[in-house]
Design an enzyme around this catalytic site. Structure first.
Site, PDB file in Angstrom:
ATOM      1  N   LEU A 170      20.718  44.881  26.273  1.00  0.00           N
ATOM      2  CA  LEU A 170      22.175  44.692  26.158  1.00  0.00           C
ATOM      3  C   LEU A 170      22.518  43.195  26.096  1.00  0.00           C
ATOM      4  CD1 LEU A 170      25.070  46.280  26.819  1.00  0.00           C
ATOM      5  CD2 LEU A 170      24.819  45.001  28.926  1.00  0.00           C
TER       6      LEU A 170
ATOM      7  N   ASP B 299      41.394  43.747  34.359  1.00  0.00           N
ATOM      8  CA  ASP B 299      42.643  43.384  35.037  1.00  0.00           C
ATOM      9  C   ASP B 299      42.931  44.320  36.203  1.00  0.00           C
ATOM     10  OD1 ASP B 299      44.855  41.786  35.392  1.00  0.00           O
ATOM     11  OD2 ASP B 299      46.117  42.945  34.017  1.00  0.00           O
TER      12      ASP B 299
ATOM     13  N   THR C  50      41.791  30.889  29.660  1.00  0.00           N
ATOM     14  CA  THR C  50      42.255  29.489  29.644  1.00  0.00           C
ATOM     15  C   THR C  50      43.591  29.374  30.384  1.00  0.00           C
ATOM     16  OG1 THR C  50      43.156  29.950  27.430  1.00  0.00           O
ATOM     17  CG2 THR C  50      41.073  28.769  27.516  1.00  0.00           C
TER      18      THR C  50
ATOM     19  N   HIS D 213      39.150  39.992  43.981  1.00  0.00           N
ATOM     20  CA  HIS D 213      38.221  39.400  43.003  1.00  0.00           C
ATOM     21  C   HIS D 213      36.773  39.727  43.372  1.00  0.00           C
ATOM     22  CE1 HIS D 213      41.345  37.608  40.748  1.00  0.00           C
ATOM     23  NE2 HIS D 213      41.714  36.754  41.673  1.00  0.00           N
TER      24      HIS D 213
HETATM   25  C1  IPE Z   1      43.735  38.659  31.604  1.00  0.00           C
HETATM   26  O1  IPE Z   1      44.354  39.042  32.786  1.00  0.00           O
HETATM   27  C2  IPE Z   1      42.626  37.688  31.892  1.00  0.00           C
HETATM   28  C3  IPE Z   1      41.451  38.252  32.554  1.00  0.00           C
HETATM   29  C4  IPE Z   1      41.265  39.518  32.852  1.00  0.00           C
HETATM   30  C5  IPE Z   1      40.406  37.310  32.848  1.00  0.00           C
HETATM   31  P1  IPE Z   1      45.660  38.304  33.306  1.00  0.00           P
HETATM   32  O2  IPE Z   1      46.099  39.005  34.538  1.00  0.00           O
HETATM   33  O3  IPE Z   1      45.421  36.843  33.415  1.00  0.00           O
HETATM   34  O4  IPE Z   1      46.676  38.561  32.098  1.00  0.00           O
HETATM   35  P2  IPE Z   1      48.254  38.589  32.067  1.00  0.00           P
HETATM   36  O5  IPE Z   1      48.731  37.334  32.750  1.00  0.00           O
HETATM   37  O6  IPE Z   1      48.703  39.805  32.794  1.00  0.00           O
HETATM   38  O7  IPE Z   1      48.600  38.651  30.613  1.00  0.00           O
HETATM   39  C1  IPE Z   2      42.108  40.088  36.786  1.00  0.00           C
HETATM   40  O1  IPE Z   2      42.806  40.567  37.886  1.00  0.00           O
HETATM   41  C2  IPE Z   2      41.160  38.986  37.165  1.00  0.00           C
HETATM   42  C3  IPE Z   2      41.502  37.673  36.602  1.00  0.00           C
HETATM   43  C4  IPE Z   2      42.501  37.435  35.805  1.00  0.00           C
HETATM   44  C5  IPE Z   2      40.644  36.561  36.966  1.00  0.00           C
HETATM   45  P1  IPE Z   2      44.190  39.964  38.323  1.00  0.00           P
HETATM   46  O2  IPE Z   2      43.966  38.945  39.392  1.00  0.00           O
HETATM   47  O3  IPE Z   2      44.959  39.463  37.138  1.00  0.00           O
HETATM   48  O4  IPE Z   2      44.896  41.236  38.933  1.00  0.00           O
HETATM   49  P2  IPE Z   2      46.457  41.605  38.879  1.00  0.00           P
HETATM   50  O5  IPE Z   2      46.846  41.683  37.440  1.00  0.00           O
HETATM   51  O6  IPE Z   2      47.169  40.504  39.586  1.00  0.00           O
HETATM   52  O7  IPE Z   2      46.542  42.907  39.579  1.00  0.00           O
HETATM   53 MG    MG Z   3      46.319  40.414  35.920  1.00  0.00          MG
END
Ligand code: IPE
Ligand code: IPE
Ligand code: MG
Length: 251
Positions: A145, A34, A80, A51
């Site tokens: 791995l 995240d 999801t 990303h």
């Molecule tokens: C969790 O991150 C999902 C992934 C890292 C793929 P999110 O950014 O989607 O989670 P929330 O919304 O903060 O819970």
């Molecule tokens: C996690 O990074 C990647 C995915 C959920 C695909 P985020 O895009 O959720 O990053 P923040 O939480 O907005 O910083």
């Molecule tokens: Mg996030």
């Protein structure tokens, strides 16, 4: 990228639970990757750059974890719930995933990495589905791995589909137990998670590996995902080593 991966042992999947754990190294690490959005925002960049930087980091950490003796690494790449993001962002992530798998699979294969996809396939574009299936097929006999890619993954959906498939297979009620559930989960054949890392500073599970993390140690890092590697991993491992894993017993 993976030249620095450690040589693969003859039969690492037979590595018994105690071997790496006794050295204080988690056997199965799962990561909620995240913070890509905030990483980009603080740099005045577009979310797509965040990303992209996040995917770049995957190349680094696969080698980092393998070199530290981890046998199973599961990465949460798309949940999801992430379908609910703006269409342009979702399309960007899907496009990036196709490019990354196309670009990285050969080298991962040469390094002995076994790729698994955890998640739904029915909502993916045919191109992404094909790429994933090919990567899984190509690497299925590798003994290095095991890299679990959680893409269109949700823990609740996984448990529900396991139950549904058991019913479809005619599994008798008295045969339904924890072992049977394990066999029907996406992670079938993989051990429970020992260490669950979340980058980006939050303390949430966000529907990730709800079953498999029953006794995982949780580690939250303030670092945003694109910057989480090397010394950050060492810090997580050092915290893991100091944990007293009681599994409900009085130790
Ligand atoms: C969790 O991150 C999902 C992934 C890292 C793929 P999110 O950014 O989607 O989670 P929330 O919304 O903060 O819970
Ligand atoms: C996690 O990074 C990647 C995915 C959920 C695909 P985020 O895009 O959720 O990053 P923040 O939480 O907005 O910083
Ligand atoms: Mg996030």
């Amino acid at each position: 990228m993976l030249n620095s991966l450690c040589p693969m042992t003859a039969n690492p999947h037979a590595t018994d639970r105690t071997e790496s754990l006794e050295r204080g190294v988690p056997r199965h690490v799962a990561i909620i990757m995240d913070g890509n959005g905030r990483w980009a925002e603080t740099r005045g960049l577009d979310i797509s750059d965040g990303h992209h930087a996040g995917y770049e980091n995957i190349r680094r950490v696969v080698a980092d974890f393998s070199n530290r003796g981890v046998r199973f690494l599961t990465l949460y790449a798309f949940s999801t719930e992430n379908w609910n993001r703006p269409e342009s962002e979702v399309n960007g992530i899907l496009g990036l995933a196709i490019a990354v798998i196309a670009h990285e699979t050969r080298e991962l294969h040469q390094s002995g990495v076994r790729i698994r996809h955890l998640g739904r396939v029915d909502r993916l574009s045919p191109e992404l589905r094909d790429q994933l299936e090919q990567a899984v097929r190509l690497t299925k006999d590798n003994v290095g791995l095991t890299l679990g890619i959680a893409f269109d993954y949700g823990g609740r959906a996984e448990i529900a589909q396991a139950a549904r498939r058991m019913v479809e297979d005619g599994v008798a009620a008295n045969e339904v137990d924890e072992q049977k559930f394990n066999e029907y989960l996406y992670t079938s054949g993989m051990p429970d998670v020992d260490l669950l890392i979340r980058t980006g500073g939050d303390f949430r599970i966000s529907n990730f590996l709800l079953w498999q993390t029953a006794y995982a140690e949780f580690y939250s890092s303030e670092t945003w995902w694109p910057d989480f590697h090397g010394e950050h991993i060492d810090r997580a491992f050092s915290a893991f080593k100091d944990r007293n894993r009681r599994f409900g017993k009085r130790i």
